[in-house]
Design an enzyme around this catalytic site. Structure first.
Site, short mmCIF file in Angstrom:
data_model
loop_
_atom_site.label_atom_id
_atom_site.label_comp_id
_atom_site.label_asym_id
_atom_site.label_seq_id
_atom_site.Cartn_x
_atom_site.Cartn_y
_atom_site.Cartn_z
N CYS A 59 0.81 -1.22 0.00
CA CYS A 59 0.00 0.00 0.00
C CYS A 59 0.85 1.28 0.00
O CYS A 59 0.34 2.34 0.39
CB CYS A 59 -0.94 -0.01 1.20
SG CYS A 59 -2.08 -1.42 1.18
N LYS B 240 -8.90 -0.39 10.60
CA LYS B 240 -8.80 -1.38 9.54
C LYS B 240 -7.84 -2.48 9.96
O LYS B 240 -6.69 -2.21 10.30
CB LYS B 240 -8.31 -0.70 8.26
CG LYS B 240 -8.11 -1.68 7.11
CD LYS B 240 -7.83 -0.98 5.80
CE LYS B 240 -7.47 -2.00 4.74
NZ LYS B 240 -7.18 -1.38 3.45
N GLU C 264 -6.44 4.04 16.77
CA GLU C 264 -6.32 4.39 15.34
C GLU C 264 -7.43 5.39 14.96
O GLU C 264 -7.18 6.37 14.26
CB GLU C 264 -6.46 3.14 14.47
CG GLU C 264 -5.22 2.27 14.39
CD GLU C 264 -4.16 2.85 13.46
OE1 GLU C 264 -4.33 3.97 12.94
OE2 GLU C 264 -3.13 2.16 13.27
N LYS D 134 -13.51 -1.83 9.49
CA LYS D 134 -13.37 -2.77 8.38
C LYS D 134 -12.48 -3.92 8.78
O LYS D 134 -11.39 -3.65 9.32
CB LYS D 134 -12.76 -2.03 7.19
CG LYS D 134 -12.49 -2.90 6.00
CD LYS D 134 -11.76 -2.12 4.95
CE LYS D 134 -11.29 -3.09 3.89
NZ LYS D 134 -10.36 -2.51 2.98
N SER E 257 -15.08 -8.24 1.03
CA SER E 257 -15.22 -9.29 0.00
C SER E 257 -15.43 -10.68 0.60
O SER E 257 -16.26 -11.45 0.11
CB SER E 257 -13.99 -9.27 -0.90
OG SER E 257 -12.79 -9.43 -0.14
N TYR F 127 -20.98 -5.02 -1.17
CA TYR F 127 -21.14 -5.47 -2.56
C TYR F 127 -22.57 -5.88 -2.85
O TYR F 127 -22.93 -6.13 -3.99
CB TYR F 127 -20.16 -6.62 -2.85
CG TYR F 127 -18.72 -6.21 -2.61
CD1 TYR F 127 -18.03 -5.47 -3.57
CD2 TYR F 127 -18.07 -6.50 -1.42
CE1 TYR F 127 -16.73 -5.04 -3.33
CE2 TYR F 127 -16.77 -6.08 -1.17
CZ TYR F 127 -16.10 -5.35 -2.14
OH TYR F 127 -14.83 -4.92 -1.90
C1 PBG Z 1 -6.94 -1.27 -0.20
C2 PBG Z 1 -8.16 -1.96 0.19
C3 PBG Z 1 -8.38 -3.31 0.50
C4 PBG Z 1 -9.75 -3.44 0.66
C5 PBG Z 1 -10.31 -2.19 0.50
N1 PBG Z 1 -9.31 -1.28 0.23
C6 PBG Z 1 -7.45 -4.46 0.54
C7 PBG Z 1 -6.48 -4.59 1.62
O1 PBG Z 1 -6.33 -3.77 2.49
O2 PBG Z 1 -5.77 -5.60 1.58
C8 PBG Z 1 -10.48 -4.70 0.94
C9 PBG Z 1 -11.91 -4.70 0.57
C10 PBG Z 1 -12.56 -6.04 0.53
O3 PBG Z 1 -12.00 -7.07 0.92
O4 PBG Z 1 -13.72 -6.06 0.11
N2 PBG Z 1 -5.94 -1.19 0.71
#
Ligand code: PBG
Length: 321
Positions: A129, A194, A231, A246, A272, A311
């Site tokens: 990232c 996150k 955070e 998240k 996801s 989604y």
């Molecule tokens: C980007 C990002 C990610 C996701 C959203 N933005 C991937 C990660 O951090 O590895 C994941 C979203 C999902 O799994 O639906 N950094």
């Protein structure tokens, strides 16, 4: 106490139940994440996410119009660029994919709230990232690029930028860069709590991130709820307009706790892997998809989310609540 108190009294009919319902879902609660593929010439189905496909950039305008017609109010854009390199420079260019997909989305449906995911993992050849130096993602070098990328998104018309890189100081860096470039009015939706989650599995294939290694150096340990509070507090202090938790379903405790601590609007991301779990279980006949999806979204509202990235957004809005 029973028999004076009988909770079943209020559950007798649907109109009666509706009067005492504590939470309701509506289209304005949902943000649809989409994947935009610069190189594809037809939709590319994502095997681990049945019903989700990467949208070819060439067909994006038409697809966005259809999404808006279905009643979706807000989008989160993810790009899969033709060109990847060590720092993700495509996303720093006014002619790169981040800029072009944002412009196309805003032109196609000006009333849609268009949000960009601000990160580098889809744009780098190593899948991390940010800027990698000596085998580690360099925090402060990445901050500078995040600021540049947010400005590119804002100039292309993004209504909101959403940094997801989990670099320390990223909200402050982006706020400063936006303000300096004349975008003081562009809000920052911080992916603030996150986690380094295995539930992102299907996303990595969807977004074409060939990650070497993992993100444990920068994303929060899944065992740490207090750290997730820190955070989010840091992001709030840096000027975030929104906070986010998240993934969603495995972190409802974090969401509920954060709701007690902040008055900022709060988003949650049903990621996801959560989508895949529900979809595959429904496909196998184990779960009633319509009901289980609404129940999962209701859990987020109950725990304190104002909005939900999912989604399922388009499907749920099209089917009705
Ligand atoms: C980007 C990002 C990610 C996701 C959203 N933005 C991937 C990660 O951090 O590895 C994941 C979203 C999902 O799994 O639906 N950094």
């Amino acid at each position: 106490m029973f028999p004076t108190t009988r909770l079943r009294r209020l559950r007798q009919t649907e109109p009666m139940r509706a009067l005492v319902r504590e939470h309701r879902l509506a289209a304005h609660d949902l943000i649809l994440p989409i994947f935009v593929d610069e190189a594809a010439d037809a939709p590319v189905p994502i095997a681990a996410m049945p019903g989700v496909a990467r949208i070819p950039l060439a067909g994006l305008a038409r697809e966005i119009e259809a999404i808006a017609r279905d009643g979706v109010r807000a989008l989160m854009l993810f790009g899969i660029p033709r060109q990847k390199d060590a720092i993700g420079s495509d996303s720093l260019s006014a002619t790169g994919l981040m800029a072009s997909m944002t412009r196309i989305a805003k032109d196609a449906a000006p009333e849609l709230v268009v949000i960009t995911d601000n990160c580098f993992c889809e744009y780098t050849d190593h899948g991390h990232c940010g800027v990698v130096q000596d085998g580690h993602v360099h925090n402060d070098l990445t901050l500078e690029n995040l600021g540049r990328q947010a400005v590119v998104a804002a100039e292309a018309g993004a209504d909101m930028v959403a940094p997801s890189a989990m670099m320390d100081g990223q909200v402050a860096a982006i706020r400063a860069a936006l303000d300096k470039a004349g975008h003081a009015g562009t809000p920052v939706m911080a992916y603030s709590s996150k986690f380094a989650s295995a539930f992102y599995g299907p996303f990595r294939a969807a977004a074409g991130c060939d990650l070497q290694g993992d993100r444990k150096e920068y994303q929060t340990d899944p065992m740490n709820a207090r750290e997730a509070m820190r955070e989010s507090a840091a992001d709030e202090a840096e000027g975030a307009d929104w906070l986010m938790v998240k993934p969603g379903m495995p972190y409802l405790d974090v969401l509920a706790r954060l709701r007690q601590r902040t008055d900022l609007p709060l988003a949650v991301y049903q990621v996801s892997g959560e989508y895949a779990m529900l979809k595959f279980a429904a496909q196998a006949g184990a779960l009633d998809e319509q009901r289980v999806v609404r129940e999962s979204l209701g859990a987020f509202k109950r725990a304190g989310a104002d909005v939900i990235l999912t989604y399922f957004a388009r499907q749920v809005i099209r089917e009705g609540f």
